[in-house]
Enzyme design. Structure first.
Site, short mmCIF file in Angstrom:
data_model
loop_
_atom_site.label_atom_id
_atom_site.label_comp_id
_atom_site.label_asym_id
_atom_site.label_seq_id
_atom_site.Cartn_x
_atom_site.Cartn_y
_atom_site.Cartn_z
N SER A 263 0.82 -1.21 0.00
CA SER A 263 0.00 0.00 0.00
C SER A 263 0.86 1.26 0.00
CB SER A 263 -0.94 -0.07 1.20
OG SER A 263 -2.08 0.70 0.93
N HIS A 404 -7.70 -5.88 0.46
CA HIS A 404 -6.47 -5.08 0.54
C HIS A 404 -5.67 -5.53 1.76
CE1 HIS A 404 -4.02 -1.51 -0.03
NE2 HIS A 404 -4.23 -1.13 1.22
C1 GTR Z 1 -5.46 4.43 1.70
C2 GTR Z 1 -4.92 5.25 0.58
C3 GTR Z 1 -4.17 4.36 -0.35
C4 GTR Z 1 -3.23 3.41 0.36
C5 GTR Z 1 -3.77 2.94 1.69
C6 GTR Z 1 -2.76 2.31 2.66
O1 GTR Z 1 -6.31 5.10 2.54
O2 GTR Z 1 -5.99 5.86 -0.05
O3 GTR Z 1 -3.50 5.14 -1.31
O4 GTR Z 1 -1.99 3.98 0.51
O5 GTR Z 1 -4.36 3.95 2.40
O6 GTR Z 1 -1.60 2.70 2.70
O7 GTR Z 1 -3.19 1.45 3.41
#
Ligand code: GTR
Length: 423
Positions: A263, A404
């Site tokens: 991420s 995710h």
């Molecule tokens: C989210 C963000 C993403 C990603 C994520 C993370 O809120 O929108 O770009 O980076 O966080 O790092 O878990």
């Protein structure tokens, strides 16, 4: 009263705006507006890149310069490690199959002192070992159930469900992220794991008074200049400093360091790989917008959304492209191509549409043109592979089922990919 009303209106505006942006998020493929990404082998002056030499000497430096200037920001100066303090080296970790090493890198300048804690697990062998280097989100103690890991004393975002209160972790926080870190599998496969809490380098908040940024301020300066690094730039810098240390560690094969991130930390890993050719492999796990996903393809998180939610991640020049992605002189496939000829893996998840899996795949596919120019395989897929069907050339890609996250499945592919290229 007047001041109160304007404050109220401002807060209302911010909320309505944030809500409107979420409402406008495109998550339906048929609604994606037409877009064009720059052809990676066309020079900015219009000529064609036909040889490795032109790529290495001309096109690559121009692309790198544009990402530095417009997206991640430049590092304002140099700050080498001031001191390394090894806290412990234990030959008895993981029931005797691994070495655990804990150390701190200190950075000092005038009255400033920054401590970056490093945790290493290495297989026991007489040879130097290849390693995965990856930041963690909440502290080294969170990655594995091992009471000997030092608890971080750094600022950590609150999360009472894992015992993080008043921005400090507690005993309850131990092993709270262990699902993401299959340490035993990594060690048994012959790799070491080197991890650092990313907030040691720069706490993840819109505040430039802490972390590494102030080391470079002139008198009275409060934040970096518009073309200078935000937090992603700082985190990438930190990865390079850890590599400086690893080059001196006799247990580690520093020519085989795979930098990996999930991420936001995947964005940092990609930028580290692009800026520092010593990283022998780069792995982006669901890095999405500002990472592996194309910016000009409007799907899921956009430049405007990311710059609004996380105004500290990129350099201020990047704000120019809010809702204006077509003006970007580069796109993220060009970032990926900066990693050539080194092996690169991009991973997506079906349940992570926010990060735009197709945009991540296309980016890897378009980057292939550079690998092919360098007579390497690139990505061995023309179309998006089915879920849980990884493809591995010099560029690897998978989209897996699930949300995710950084999962065991992801790690298993990264280990296979490292076996293919490192062994
Ligand atoms: C989210 C963000 C993403 C990603 C994520 C993370 O809120 O929108 O770009 O980076 O966080 O790092 O878990």
């Amino acid at each position: 009263m007047k001041r109160f009303t304007s404050l109220f209106l401002l807060i209302l505006f911010v909320f309505v705006n944030a809500y409107a942006q979420r409402e406008n998020v495109i998550s339906d493929e048929s609604k994606v507006p037409a877009y064009q990404v720059p052809d990676i082998l066309t020079r900015f002056n219009g000529g064609k890149v036909k040889t490795e030499k032109v790529w290495v000497k001309k096109q690559r430096p121009e692309i790198l310069k544009l990402f530095t200037q417009e997206v991640y920001g430049k590092i304002p100066g140099e700050q080498p490690i001031s001191e390394v303090k090894v806290w412990e080296t234990s030959e008895n970790a993981l029931n005797g199959i691994a070495i655990r090493k804990q150390l701190s890198l200190f950075f000092r300048k005038h009255d400033r002192n920054l401590e970056v804690n490093v945790l290493m697990y290495l297989p026991k062998t007489t040879k130097k070992v290849p390693v995965f280097l990856a930041y963690n989100f909440t502290g080294n103690h969170a990655i594995y159930n091992d009471p000997n890991i030092r608890l971080t004393e750094s600022w950590v975002a609150n999360n009472p469900s894992v015992g993080i209160i008043n921005n400090q972790v507690t005993e309850q926080s131990r092993a709270s992220a262990s699902d993401r870190w299959p340490v035993d599998e990594i060690i048994k496969s012959g790799y070491g794991l080197v991890t650092v809490y990313y907030g040691d380098v720069d706490p993840d908040k819109n505040d430039f008074s802490d972390g590494i940024h102030p080391f470079f301020y002139s008198e009275g300066q409060q934040k970096p200049q518009i073309n200078e690094w935000g937090s992603i730039g700082a985190w990438a810098w930190g990865l390079s400093r850890v590599l400086d240390y690893l080059e001196k560690d006799i247990l580690v094969d520093a020519t085989k360091v795979a930098v990996l991130g999930h991420s936001r930390l995947g964005k940092a890993a990609l930028w580290a790989g692009a800026t520092d050719p010593r990283f022998a492999m780069v792995i982006s796990n669901e890095s999405g917008c500002g990472g592996a996903a194309l910016s000009k393809r409007i799907f899921g998180e956009t430049v405007q959304i990311i710059n609004t939610s996380f105004p500290h991640w990129f350099c201020d020049n990047f704000l120019k492209y809010n809702g204006n992605e077509e003006m970007l002189p580069v796109d993220q496939h060009m970032l990926l191509a900066l990693i050539a000829p080194r092996p690169l893996y991009v991973a997506s998840a079906e349940g992570d549409q926010w990060a735009d899996p197709l945009g991540e795949f296309l980016s890897a596919k378009y980057a292939s043109a550079v690998y092919e120019l360098l007579e390497l395989e690139g990505l061995p897929a023309k179309e998006m592979p089915a879920v849980n069907q990884p493809v591995m050339g010099t560029i690897g890609y998978h989209i897996r089922t699930g949300k995710h996250d950084l999962s065991l499945y992801d790690w298993q592919q990264y280990i296979r990919f490292a076996d293919k290229h490192f062994k």
